[in-house]
Design an enzyme around this catalytic site. Structure first.
Site, mmCIF file in Angstrom:
data_model
loop_
_atom_site.group_PDB
_atom_site.id
_atom_site.type_symbol
_atom_site.label_atom_id
_atom_site.label_comp_id
_atom_site.label_asym_id
_atom_site.label_seq_id
_atom_site.Cartn_x
_atom_site.Cartn_y
_atom_site.Cartn_z
ATOM 1 N N LYS A 11 2.928 9.559 14.590
ATOM 2 C CA LYS A 11 2.464 9.286 15.970
ATOM 3 C C LYS A 11 2.820 9.928 17.042
ATOM 4 O O LYS A 11 3.512 11.004 16.825
ATOM 5 C CB LYS A 11 2.913 7.606 16.308
ATOM 6 C CG LYS A 11 2.579 6.573 15.282
ATOM 7 C CD LYS A 11 2.914 5.182 15.774
ATOM 8 C CE LYS A 11 2.695 4.066 14.467
ATOM 9 N NZ LYS A 11 3.116 2.750 15.053
ATOM 10 N N TYR A 51 -6.657 -0.168 14.065
ATOM 11 C CA TYR A 51 -5.879 -1.164 14.348
ATOM 12 C C TYR A 51 -6.128 -2.593 14.605
ATOM 13 O O TYR A 51 -5.672 -3.585 15.153
ATOM 14 C CB TYR A 51 -4.814 -0.798 15.598
ATOM 15 C CG TYR A 51 -3.492 0.007 15.310
ATOM 16 C CD1 TYR A 51 -2.701 -0.370 14.328
ATOM 17 C CD2 TYR A 51 -3.592 1.190 15.715
ATOM 18 C CE1 TYR A 51 -1.755 0.284 13.893
ATOM 19 C CE2 TYR A 51 -2.565 1.999 15.264
ATOM 20 C CZ TYR A 51 -1.436 1.518 14.346
ATOM 21 O OH TYR A 51 -0.263 2.213 14.028
ATOM 22 N N ASN A 114 6.935 4.249 17.985
ATOM 23 C CA ASN A 114 8.003 4.117 16.495
ATOM 24 C C ASN A 114 7.767 5.049 15.750
ATOM 25 O O ASN A 114 8.023 4.994 14.669
ATOM 26 C CB ASN A 114 8.180 2.672 16.274
ATOM 27 C CG ASN A 114 6.755 2.308 15.565
ATOM 28 O OD1 ASN A 114 5.754 2.945 15.742
ATOM 29 N ND2 ASN A 114 6.699 0.952 15.098
ATOM 30 N N HIS A 117 3.443 5.297 11.022
ATOM 31 C CA HIS A 117 2.696 4.208 10.584
ATOM 32 C C HIS A 117 2.810 4.331 9.161
ATOM 33 O O HIS A 117 2.728 5.541 8.460
ATOM 34 C CB HIS A 117 1.085 4.397 10.937
ATOM 35 C CG HIS A 117 0.561 3.204 10.181
ATOM 36 N ND1 HIS A 117 0.215 1.787 10.572
ATOM 37 C CD2 HIS A 117 -0.424 3.501 9.053
ATOM 38 C CE1 HIS A 117 -0.525 1.553 9.621
ATOM 39 N NE2 HIS A 117 -0.684 2.403 8.775
ATOM 40 N N GLU A 128 -7.312 2.355 4.098
ATOM 41 C CA GLU A 128 -6.712 3.322 5.165
ATOM 42 C C GLU A 128 -6.927 4.826 4.944
ATOM 43 O O GLU A 128 -7.103 5.722 5.417
ATOM 44 C CB GLU A 128 -5.166 2.950 5.637
ATOM 45 C CG GLU A 128 -5.051 1.552 6.308
ATOM 46 C CD GLU A 128 -3.785 1.247 6.817
ATOM 47 O OE1 GLU A 128 -3.566 0.181 7.191
ATOM 48 O OE2 GLU A 128 -2.895 2.123 6.367
HETATM 49 P P1 IDP Z 1 4.298 -1.860 11.289
HETATM 50 O O1 IDP Z 1 3.743 -0.549 12.010
HETATM 51 O O2 IDP Z 1 5.641 -1.670 11.089
HETATM 52 O O3 IDP Z 1 3.395 -2.163 10.111
HETATM 53 P P2 IDP Z 1 2.829 -3.615 12.914
HETATM 54 O O4 IDP Z 1 3.199 -5.048 13.197
HETATM 55 O O5 IDP Z 1 1.643 -3.574 11.880
HETATM 56 O O6 IDP Z 1 4.088 -3.025 12.665
HETATM 57 O O7 IDP Z 1 2.396 -3.098 14.370
HETATM 58 C C1 IDP Z 1 1.302 -2.090 14.340
HETATM 59 C C2 IDP Z 1 2.180 -1.314 15.579
HETATM 60 O O8 IDP Z 1 1.878 -1.668 16.917
HETATM 61 C C3 IDP Z 1 3.654 -0.778 15.489
HETATM 62 O O9 IDP Z 1 3.869 0.042 14.554
HETATM 63 C C4 IDP Z 1 3.932 -0.585 16.896
HETATM 64 O O10 IDP Z 1 3.464 0.797 17.088
HETATM 65 C C5 IDP Z 1 2.974 -1.640 17.522
HETATM 66 N N1 IDP Z 1 3.679 -2.704 17.716
HETATM 67 C C6 IDP Z 1 4.211 -3.524 16.990
HETATM 68 N N2 IDP Z 1 4.841 -4.703 17.558
HETATM 69 C C7 IDP Z 1 4.710 -4.476 19.091
HETATM 70 C C8 IDP Z 1 5.325 -5.176 20.246
HETATM 71 O O11 IDP Z 1 5.685 -6.171 20.088
HETATM 72 N N3 IDP Z 1 5.132 -4.383 21.145
HETATM 73 C C9 IDP Z 1 4.410 -3.163 21.329
HETATM 74 N N4 IDP Z 1 4.005 -2.541 20.243
HETATM 75 C C10 IDP Z 1 4.099 -3.195 19.219
HETATM 76 MG MG MG Z 2 1.264 -2.703 10.015
#
Ligand code: IDP
Ligand code: MG
Length: 141
Positions: A11, A51, A114, A117, A128
């Protein structure tokens, strides 16, 4: 044991800090093979579509803005149980909950920024991968 492919995205927070090689090093040490990789700029349309599953979540608009804020590196990883293995190698979505040695524990800046992905199921991995890569870009070995 089954050989799978999964989609990874390094990312914008990670490309901005010039740590894509360090992320790749953790990926390769896990045994996963990077069989395709390109550094691209996501457009708002592409990031929104990618997304879309999160479109009703409160963080959706922020997430899309973050994903277009700088270059990303999209990758196809291959290996035994690649989908589940890469989820482990990434660590929890929230870096505060991520285990030692995971990419997110090492590098993530926040629950949003974070660093990586990874697909969450084999079915989504296939979708994907074809979202970003043509068949001719994938050379399995
Ligand atoms: P993942 O990437 O671990 O699969 P997902 O729940 O699919 O997590 O969420 C997609 C992305 O959305 C996350 O990697 C993160 O960048 C963002 N995200 C998820 N939860 C939050 C939140 O509570 N606040 C802000 N961004 C979030
Ligand atoms: Mg996810």
């Amino acid at each position: 044991m089954s050989i799978e492919k999964t989609l990874s995205i390094i990312k914008p927070d990670a490309t901005a800090r010039n740590i894509t090689g360090q992320v790749n090093s953790i990926i390769e040490k896990s045994g996963l093979k990077i069989i395709a990789q390109k550094r691209i700029k996501l457009t708002k349309d592409v990031a929104s579509k990618f997304y879309e599953v999160h479109k009703d979540r409160p963080f959706y608009q922020d997430l899309v803005s973050f994903m277009v804020s700088g270059p990303v590196v999209v990758q196809v990883l291959q290996g035994n149980n690649a989908v589940a293995l890469y989820r482990q190698v990434m660590g929890s979505t929230n870096p505060e909950e991520a285990e030692e040695g995971t990419i997110r524990k090492e590098f993530a800046q926040s629950i949003e920024a974070n660093s990586v992905h990874g697909s969450d199921s084999l079915e989504n991995a296939q979708k994907e991968i074809s979202f970003f890569f043509a068949e001719t870009e994938l050379f399995e070995s």
